[in-house]
Design a protein around this motif. Structure first.
Motif, PDB file in Angstrom:
ATOM      1  N   ARG A 256       0.854  -1.187   0.000  1.00 34.86           N
ATOM      2  CA  ARG A 256       0.000   0.000   0.000  1.00 34.86           C
ATOM      3  C   ARG A 256       0.889   1.235   0.000  1.00 34.86           C
ATOM      4  O   ARG A 256       1.967   1.250   0.602  1.00 34.86           O
ATOM      5  CB  ARG A 256      -0.907   0.002   1.209  1.00 34.86           C
ATOM      6  CG  ARG A 256      -1.949  -1.097   1.211  1.00 34.86           C
ATOM      7  CD  ARG A 256      -2.816  -1.043   2.452  1.00 34.86           C
ATOM      8  NE  ARG A 256      -3.629   0.180   2.493  1.00 34.86           N
ATOM      9  CZ  ARG A 256      -4.511   0.425   3.458  1.00 34.86           C
ATOM     10  NH1 ARG A 256      -4.686  -0.454   4.439  1.00 34.86           N
ATOM     11  NH2 ARG A 256      -5.221   1.536   3.445  1.00 34.86           N
ATOM     12  N   HIS A 260      -3.997   9.819  -2.100  1.00 31.30           N
ATOM     13  CA  HIS A 260      -5.425   9.757  -2.371  1.00 31.30           C
ATOM     14  C   HIS A 260      -5.668   9.017  -3.679  1.00 31.30           C
ATOM     15  O   HIS A 260      -5.050   9.323  -4.691  1.00 31.30           O
ATOM     16  CB  HIS A 260      -6.000  11.173  -2.443  1.00 31.30           C
ATOM     17  CG  HIS A 260      -7.496  11.207  -2.480  1.00 31.30           C
ATOM     18  ND1 HIS A 260      -8.281  11.121  -1.341  1.00 31.30           N
ATOM     19  CD2 HIS A 260      -8.352  11.287  -3.538  1.00 31.30           C
ATOM     20  CE1 HIS A 260      -9.546  11.175  -1.683  1.00 31.30           C
ATOM     21  NE2 HIS A 260      -9.625  11.277  -3.007  1.00 31.30           N
ATOM     22  N   ALA A 263     -10.772   5.475  -4.530  1.00 25.73           N
ATOM     23  CA  ALA A 263     -11.616   4.995  -3.432  1.00 25.73           C
ATOM     24  C   ALA A 263     -11.351   5.741  -2.132  1.00 25.73           C
ATOM     25  O   ALA A 263     -11.847   5.342  -1.079  1.00 25.73           O
ATOM     26  CB  ALA A 263     -11.405   3.499  -3.227  1.00 25.73           C
ATOM     27  N   SER A 267      -6.138   4.290  -0.492  1.00 24.77           N
ATOM     28  CA  SER A 267      -6.771   3.176  -1.213  1.00 24.77           C
ATOM     29  C   SER A 267      -5.887   2.593  -2.314  1.00 24.77           C
ATOM     30  O   SER A 267      -6.264   1.606  -2.942  1.00 24.77           O
ATOM     31  CB  SER A 267      -8.090   3.638  -1.839  1.00 24.77           C
ATOM     32  OG  SER A 267      -7.870   4.676  -2.792  1.00 24.77           O
ATOM     33  N   ALA A 282      -6.447   0.434  -7.105  1.00 23.42           N
ATOM     34  CA  ALA A 282      -7.104   1.094  -5.981  1.00 23.42           C
ATOM     35  C   ALA A 282      -8.331   0.281  -5.589  1.00 23.42           C
ATOM     36  O   ALA A 282      -9.049  -0.228  -6.457  1.00 23.42           O
ATOM     37  CB  ALA A 282      -7.504   2.529  -6.345  1.00 23.42           C
ATOM     38  N   ALA A 283      -8.552   0.149  -4.283  1.00 27.34           N
ATOM     39  CA  ALA A 283      -9.650  -0.686  -3.793  1.00 27.34           C
ATOM     40  C   ALA A 283     -10.317  -0.025  -2.603  1.00 27.34           C
ATOM     41  O   ALA A 283      -9.687   0.738  -1.853  1.00 27.34           O
ATOM     42  CB  ALA A 283      -9.128  -2.066  -3.402  1.00 27.34           C
ATOM     43  N   GLY A 284     -11.596  -0.346  -2.426  1.00 32.62           N
ATOM     44  CA  GLY A 284     -12.312   0.123  -1.249  1.00 32.62           C
ATOM     45  C   GLY A 284     -11.798  -0.547   0.012  1.00 32.62           C
ATOM     46  O   GLY A 284     -11.875   0.016   1.103  1.00 32.62           O
ATOM     47  N   ASP A 285     -11.280  -1.780  -0.131  1.00 34.91           N
ATOM     48  CA  ASP A 285     -10.690  -2.514   0.986  1.00 34.91           C
ATOM     49  C   ASP A 285      -9.287  -2.947   0.558  1.00 34.91           C
ATOM     50  O   ASP A 285      -9.051  -4.115   0.246  1.00 34.91           O
ATOM     51  CB  ASP A 285     -11.554  -3.730   1.339  1.00 34.91           C
ATOM     52  CG  ASP A 285     -11.101  -4.414   2.617  1.00 34.91           C
ATOM     53  OD1 ASP A 285     -10.066  -4.003   3.168  1.00 34.91           O
ATOM     54  OD2 ASP A 285     -11.774  -5.359   3.056  1.00 34.91           O
ATOM     55  N   PRO A 286      -8.341  -2.032   0.507  1.00 35.26           N
ATOM     56  CA  PRO A 286      -7.003  -2.368   0.004  1.00 35.26           C
ATOM     57  C   PRO A 286      -6.283  -3.401   0.859  1.00 35.26           C
ATOM     58  O   PRO A 286      -5.503  -4.210   0.348  1.00 35.26           O
ATOM     59  CB  PRO A 286      -6.266  -1.029   0.009  1.00 35.26           C
ATOM     60  CG  PRO A 286      -7.004  -0.185   0.996  1.00 35.26           C
ATOM     61  CD  PRO A 286      -8.424  -0.616   0.908  1.00 35.26           C
TER      62      PRO A 286
END
Length: 303
Positions: A256, A260, A263, A267, A282-286
């Protein structure tokens, strides 16, 4: 039906009828000497063009076997196949020449054997490019914009000597999957093979953003990602084919990064490939995707 005589009928007319419509012959003949029957001949035959025969379901097995034999013979001569080498798949495609004075795409036919990957031009016959499968270190599908402005997936290969080669193919996803299997030693040569239908439960699947590299600059695009034991694929709902295909053998690391993303804050995650390139997602739940990608990475043991 009774036989008729038409003086204006030519041999060409007769052949046209036989080839297009066909003729059925029924012949019963007895040869007798001094009114004593000695030989009996019974013939039931159909005469027609091959297209007519196949249309009515006749000689299909023979036709398929003959065509397959002829195809294998032509391919063997064209590629100069080795004694123990078999063709796995072939499709139209090409190779991007980047060395020398001329640089550009050279169209031909892509052949995948159980030992090599070859791009062959038929006329005049020339092997445009080839490599041993043992020399392929990693590969991925890379989207490239054509001269006409269309985005098309290309197969980028990283070889053992560090060179990167770009191939085009009619079915790039299928070719990428077959090469992955061939390099893993799980592929049985066949010509032609059936479609790839085997599916396995995903390790992770869901919405991801992919930072797609473009000449005008990278662009974030939303789509669906699917991670299996064989690799990671990402596809936008507007695309016909996945824009990203990363075999698990090409996953060198994942982390990670601050900043910014689409998401929100934090993210963005970066996947490092075996070739040294970074793929940004990019993920909502990285955190979940980092754990799943780390678990899918091949285990490296010290020798």
């Amino acid at each position: 039906m009774r036989p008729t005589r038409e003086p204006r009928v030519t041999l060409d007319d007769l052949l046209e009828v036989v080839l297009n419509k066909g003729a059925v012959l029924h012949l019963d003949l007895i040869v007798a000497v001094a009114d004593i029957p000695l030989i009996g001949v019974s013939i039931r035959a159909a005469v027609a063009g091959m297209e007519t025969m196949l249309e009515y379901g006749m000689m299909r097995d023979w036709d398929e076997a003959t065509r397959a034999w002829a195809e294998r013979s032509v391919v063997r001569r064209a590629l100069d196949l080795r004694e123990d080498e078999g063709v796995v798949r072939r499709m139209s495609g090409g190779h991007l020449l980047t060395e020398g004075v001329y640089q550009g795409w050279r169209p031909g036919t892509v052949y995948l054997t159980d030992q090599r990957l070859v791009v062959l031009r038929a006329e005049p016959r020339e092997i445009l490019w080839q490599t041993e499968l043992s020399g392929v270190r990693s590969m991925r599908l890379k989207t490239e914009r054509t001269v006409g402005g269309e985005d098309r997936p290309r197969l980028e290969l990283t070889l053992a000597d560090g060179r990167r080669e770009l191939l085009s193919a009619k079915e790039p996803e299928t070719l990428c999957d077959l090469i992955t299997r061939a390099c893993a030693g799980r592929l049985t040569p066949a010509l032609p093979p059936g479609p790839v239908t085997d599916e396995e439960p995903p390790l992770a699947e869901g919405h991801l953003w992919y930072q797609e590299p473009r000449r005008s600059g990278p662009v974030w695009r939303g789509g669906t990602a699917r991670l299996t034991s064989r690799g990671l694929t990402w596809k936008s709902p507007l695309d016909a084919r996945p824009a990203l295909v990363l075999p698990t053998t090409d996953l060198a690391g994942v982390r990670r990064v601050p900043g910014h993303g689409p998401a929100g804050e934090g993210s963005v995650l970066v996947v490092t490939t075996a070739g040294g390139e970074d793929v940004r997602l990019a993920a909502g739940d990285p955190g979940l995707w980092v754990r799943r990608l780390e678990a899918a990475r091949p285990v490296v043991t010290a020798g």
